[in-house]
Design a protein around this motif. Structure first.
Motif, short mmCIF file in Angstrom:
data_model
loop_
_atom_site.label_atom_id
_atom_site.label_comp_id
_atom_site.label_asym_id
_atom_site.label_seq_id
_atom_site.Cartn_x
_atom_site.Cartn_y
_atom_site.Cartn_z
N VAL A 1 0.85 -1.20 0.00
CA VAL A 1 0.00 0.00 0.00
C VAL A 1 0.88 1.25 0.00
CG1 VAL A 1 -1.63 1.34 1.38
CG2 VAL A 1 -1.96 -1.12 1.12
N LEU A 2 1.92 1.23 0.85
CA LEU A 2 2.78 2.42 0.94
C LEU A 2 3.53 2.63 -0.38
CD1 LEU A 2 3.99 2.09 4.62
CD2 LEU A 2 2.43 3.80 3.67
N LEU A 3 3.96 1.54 -1.02
CA LEU A 3 4.64 1.68 -2.31
C LEU A 3 3.72 2.37 -3.32
CD1 LEU A 3 6.53 -1.68 -2.96
CD2 LEU A 3 7.49 0.62 -2.80
N ARG A 4 2.42 2.02 -3.28
CA ARG A 4 1.47 2.65 -4.21
C ARG A 4 1.24 4.13 -3.90
NH1 ARG A 4 -2.42 0.60 -7.40
NH2 ARG A 4 -4.19 1.26 -6.15
N HIS A 5 1.74 4.56 -2.72
CA HIS A 5 1.66 5.99 -2.36
C HIS A 5 3.05 6.61 -2.36
CE1 HIS A 5 -2.25 4.49 -0.97
NE2 HIS A 5 -2.66 5.73 -1.04
N ASP A 6 4.00 5.98 -3.03
CA ASP A 6 5.41 6.43 -3.08
C ASP A 6 6.05 6.50 -1.70
OD1 ASP A 6 5.06 6.81 -5.82
OD2 ASP A 6 4.35 8.87 -5.52
N GLY A 7 5.50 5.75 -0.74
CA GLY A 7 6.01 5.84 0.63
C GLY A 7 6.81 4.62 1.04
N ASP A 8 7.11 4.54 2.33
CA ASP A 8 7.83 3.38 2.85
C ASP A 8 7.51 3.15 4.32
OD1 ASP A 8 9.19 5.37 4.16
OD2 ASP A 8 11.08 5.10 3.11
N LEU A 9 8.04 2.06 4.86
CA LEU A 9 7.78 1.71 6.26
C LEU A 9 9.11 1.63 6.98
CD1 LEU A 9 5.60 0.69 8.32
CD2 LEU A 9 6.21 -1.63 7.61
N VAL A 10 9.24 2.39 8.08
CA VAL A 10 10.48 2.35 8.87
C VAL A 10 10.15 1.68 10.21
CG1 VAL A 10 12.31 3.75 9.91
CG2 VAL A 10 11.22 4.50 7.79
N ILE A 11 10.94 0.65 10.55
CA ILE A 11 10.63 -0.11 11.78
C ILE A 11 11.80 0.02 12.76
CG2 ILE A 11 10.04 -2.39 12.72
CD1 ILE A 11 9.25 -3.22 9.83
N LYS A 12 11.47 0.40 14.01
CA LYS A 12 12.50 0.43 15.05
C LYS A 12 11.96 -0.34 16.23
CE LYS A 12 14.70 4.69 13.75
NZ LYS A 12 14.09 5.97 13.47
N SER A 13 12.84 -1.12 16.86
CA SER A 13 12.31 -1.93 17.96
C SER A 13 13.41 -2.35 18.92
CB SER A 13 11.65 -3.18 17.37
OG SER A 13 10.97 -3.87 18.37
N GLN A 14 13.00 -2.62 20.14
CA GLN A 14 13.93 -3.15 21.14
C GLN A 14 13.22 -4.26 21.89
OE1 GLN A 14 15.31 0.52 23.17
NE2 GLN A 14 17.03 -0.79 23.77
N VAL A 15 13.86 -5.40 21.95
CA VAL A 15 13.20 -6.54 22.61
C VAL A 15 12.88 -6.18 24.06
CG1 VAL A 15 13.49 -8.94 23.34
CG2 VAL A 15 14.31 -8.20 21.10
N GLY A 16 11.64 -6.46 24.45
CA GLY A 16 11.21 -6.22 25.83
C GLY A 16 10.81 -4.77 26.10
N LYS A 17 11.10 -3.86 25.16
CA LYS A 17 10.77 -2.44 25.41
C LYS A 17 9.62 -1.97 24.52
CE LYS A 17 14.45 -0.70 27.89
NZ LYS A 17 15.82 -0.34 27.80
N GLY A 18 9.60 -2.44 23.28
CA GLY A 18 8.52 -2.02 22.39
C GLY A 18 9.00 -1.70 20.99
#
Ligand code: ADP
Length: 270
Positions: A229-246
């Motif tokens: 879906v984001l590609l069709r809007h010229d966008g992207d998805l950025v993911i940040k995470s830490q185990v046990g924190k969120g």
């Protein structure tokens, strides 16, 4: 030749020289098309027999008290598995449609109304688990795009945040502008994800911890849908995470695909 697909790579040398490399990618493009058609056809064909089976299971379930206890348990397993398959087919068809959908003219998608409705739906499901879900709208920009697709992508992110956050957790949803993008950030204080999984999460059927995730249900296709879906809007998805924190999932759409939407426009669209 008609039906032939070529890829050109042009390299400039000095002021006047160019090296042009032409690749014939016809076979690759045709194979990819066959894969898409196959998935779309199989998913479509599976839907009818599954609807019939689910119908019978539901009818038997209504008379479950007349069955021996062991049969009742088997029936409930059958019902769970047929629901799982229905979700799988629904997600596969959604992905197929995204891959083959024509680009209709995009329309302004009023974000405040859309996000409030997604969050109300999520609250209805998560209320008994004691989650707190907050929404903050920090920019008046709304994207030009496809309402139903954005609804499905944003809703997947919020539902995941709730699903992978233990009871009484927090989920913050923010809509803001940053560095030439408008962003939907979904921030949770849940179980988090180990670094090595993060680059693969948007692959079809990839699940960070299949055994732990078994209990939460899901198809492993949600983030693949979000990415498309984001590609069709010229966008992207950025993911940040830490185990046990969120985790923070940030769906970004470039500002050139957005317009300033007035409050009246948002209110009427909601
Ligand atoms: P599903 O949730 O159906 O398994 P998704 O494609 O939506 O499939 O997500 C892929 C995987 O990413 C999930 O199985 C889970 O391991 C991980 N994941 C997604 N969102 C979160 C989140 N908010 N917190 C922790 N893990 C997540």
């Amino acid at each position: 030749r008609r039906g032939m697909h070529l890829e050109f790579n042009i390299t400039l040398f000095g002021r006047n020289d160019r090296l042009i490399v032409v690749h014939d990618v016809t076979r690759l493009v045709n194979l990819e098309q066959m894969r898409k058609d196959f998935v779309a056809n199989v998913s479509h064909e599976l839907r009818t027999p599954l609807t019939v089976l689910s119908g019978y299971i539901e009818t038997m379930d209504m008379q479950a008290d007349m069955l021996p206890p062991r049969w009742g348990r088997m029936l409930s397993q059958m019902s769970q598995q047929s629901q799982r398959m229905e979700h799988l087919i629904r997600d596969l068809l959604t992905l197929s449609r995204l891959e083959t959908a024509q680009h209709e003219p995009p329309k302004l998608v009023a974000i405040p109304g859309l996000l409030s409705s997604i969050i109300n739906d999520a609250k209805a499901v998560s209320s008994e688990r004691g989650h707190q879900i907050t929404l903050s709208i920090e920019t008046e920009y709304s994207p030009l795009g496809y309402h139903d697709e954005l609804r499905s992508a944003f809703s997947n992110l919020v539902v995941n945040a709730v699903k992978y956050t233990p009871d009484n957790g927090h989920v913050d949803v923010r809509w803001y502008e940053q560095d030439g993008f408008v962003c939907l950030a979904v921030i949770d204080d849940g179980m988090g994800i180990a670094d090595h999984h993060i680059p693969r999460l948007t692959e079809r059927f990839y699940r960070a911890d299949p055994s732990r995730n078994q209990a939460t249900g899901g198809t492993g296709l949600g983030l693949a849908i979000v990415k498309h879906v984001l590609l069709r809007h010229d966008g992207d998805l950025v993911i940040k995470s830490q185990v046990g924190k969120g985790s923070t999932f940030c769906a970004r759409i470039p500002l050139h695909r957005c317009r300033l939407a007035t409050s009246e426009c948002n209110a009427s669209a909601a």
